[in-house]
Design a protein around this motif. Structure first.
Motif, PDB file in Angstrom:
ATOM      1  N   LEU A 147      23.562   3.347 -47.564  1.00  0.00           N
ATOM      2  CA  LEU A 147      23.595   3.416 -49.016  1.00  0.00           C
ATOM      3  C   LEU A 147      22.270   2.870 -49.549  1.00  0.00           C
ATOM      4  O   LEU A 147      21.781   1.845 -49.077  1.00  0.00           O
ATOM      5  N   TYR A 152      22.631   0.735 -55.103  1.00  0.00           N
ATOM      6  CA  TYR A 152      24.030   0.453 -54.780  1.00  0.00           C
ATOM      7  C   TYR A 152      24.137  -0.975 -54.286  1.00  0.00           C
ATOM      8  O   TYR A 152      23.413  -1.371 -53.377  1.00  0.00           O
ATOM      9  N   THR A 157      25.458  -1.550 -61.264  1.00  0.00           N
ATOM     10  CA  THR A 157      26.559  -0.825 -61.901  1.00  0.00           C
ATOM     11  C   THR A 157      26.089   0.554 -62.355  1.00  0.00           C
ATOM     12  O   THR A 157      24.927   0.753 -62.713  1.00  0.00           O
ATOM     13  N   TRP A 158      27.030   1.506 -62.308  1.00  0.00           N
ATOM     14  CA  TRP A 158      26.773   2.869 -62.771  1.00  0.00           C
ATOM     15  C   TRP A 158      27.524   3.072 -64.069  1.00  0.00           C
ATOM     16  O   TRP A 158      28.614   2.559 -64.266  1.00  0.00           O
ATOM     17  N   VAL A 167      21.974   3.806 -63.958  1.00  0.00           N
ATOM     18  CA  VAL A 167      22.179   2.688 -63.037  1.00  0.00           C
ATOM     19  C   VAL A 167      21.505   1.446 -63.611  1.00  0.00           C
ATOM     20  O   VAL A 167      20.344   1.493 -64.022  1.00  0.00           O
ATOM     21  N   TRP A 192      30.841  -6.191 -47.329  1.00  0.00           N
ATOM     22  CA  TRP A 192      29.662  -5.397 -47.663  1.00  0.00           C
ATOM     23  C   TRP A 192      28.441  -6.303 -47.566  1.00  0.00           C
ATOM     24  O   TRP A 192      28.488  -7.470 -47.951  1.00  0.00           O
ATOM     25  N   HIS A 194      24.225  -6.625 -48.406  1.00  0.00           N
ATOM     26  CA  HIS A 194      23.051  -6.092 -49.107  1.00  0.00           C
ATOM     27  C   HIS A 194      21.799  -6.523 -48.371  1.00  0.00           C
ATOM     28  O   HIS A 194      21.596  -7.708 -48.110  1.00  0.00           O
ATOM     29  N   LEU A 238      21.539   8.089 -53.889  1.00  0.00           N
ATOM     30  CA  LEU A 238      22.583   7.166 -53.433  1.00  0.00           C
ATOM     31  C   LEU A 238      22.421   6.845 -51.950  1.00  0.00           C
ATOM     32  O   LEU A 238      22.887   5.813 -51.484  1.00  0.00           O
TER      33      LEU A 238
END
Length: 254
Positions: A147, A152, A157-158, A167, A192, A194, A238
């Motif tokens: 991703l 992401y 946030t979208w 975004v 998750w 990052h 994305l």
């Protein structure tokens, strides 16, 4: 097999995850078609599908003429993948392994290693890359997708509809890990992680890889006709794909 947070989280996923993964529009209409296209002609190649999940890529690669090893930390996924390969009369070898400990898989065995949407899940990224380096043939390549970390994450946030999405990035550098379900209809959370672009690239270089390509795939008009929700990916990526080459003489000791 050593336990880590990545493996523990994925081991709780079951038939529900497989059903949702096989019906997810982004995966089925975009990533699943794009990944084999990015790999190109695989006839006669030895390929390791690392973090194979339900084995969809392994089956497609084997059907295209590759000799495939399929590896995942979840015994449930591997059992499912093996059953599906048997049903389709495909000769695929399946292993339950953590990505940073591919014991029993011989070194310098593969022309390609595929890591589809899994490097961002690894607790031990450098350990995983060292093991990939070990099992790749000299001049072999790692094809890895994640991703896109710029668009992401926990603090991203979208908003808007499928064609006019925006975004907002509140914090790119500091969110490290968090728990959340993979799909909104699944109750079981996974961890998750990052990592910034520099985190990935520095890890690749430290383990002896050369970056030979980077792609932010854009959906075709035909794909958008099948799934209009892909439309906004013509403006904001994305997904991110890397092609990384094992330097001849490289040993991943960087």
């Amino acid at each position: 097999m050593r336990q880590n947070s990545s493996a523990i989280g994925w081991k709780q996923e079951d038939e529900e995850w497989i059903a949702l993964a096989q019906s997810n529009d982004f995966r089925m209409f975009f990533i699943m078609p794009y990944t084999p296209e990015y790999l190109g002609d695989v006839r006669g190649m030895d390929i390791l599908d690392l973090g194979c999940g339900e084995g969809g890529y392994s089956r497609e690669l084997a059907a295209a003429g590759a000799r495939v090893y399929s590896v995942d930390s979840s015994s449930f996924f591997i059992e499912y993948a093996a059953e599906k390969a048997l049903e389709e009369c495909l000769d695929i070898r399946h292993f339950v392994r953590n990505s940073d400990d591919l014991y029993g898989i011989p070194e310098e065995s593969f022309d390609r290693v595929l890591c589809s949407m899994m490097l961002m899940d690894c607790e031990d990224l450098q350990g995983t890359l060292r093991e990939i380096m070990r099992v790749l043939k000299p001049g072999g390549k790692l094809i890895a997708s994640v991703l896109h970390p710029c668009f992401y994450g926990k603090e991203i946030t979208w908003s808007g509809d499928d064609t006019e999405k925006k975004v907002t990035v509140e914090d790119y550098f500091h969110p490290v890990l968090w728990e959340r379900a993979l799909y909104k209809d699944v109750d079981k959370p996974v961890i998750w992680r990052h990592r910034t672009l520099q985190d990935y690239v520095k890890a690749f270089v430290a383990c002896g890889f050369s970056v030979t390509d980077l792609t932010e795939p854009i959906p075709t008009q035909n794909q958008i006709k099948k799934f209009p929700g892909l439309g906004w990916l013509q403006k904001i990526p994305l997904f991110l794909f890397w092609e990384l080459e094992k330097k001849r003489g490289g040993n991943g000791e960087g």
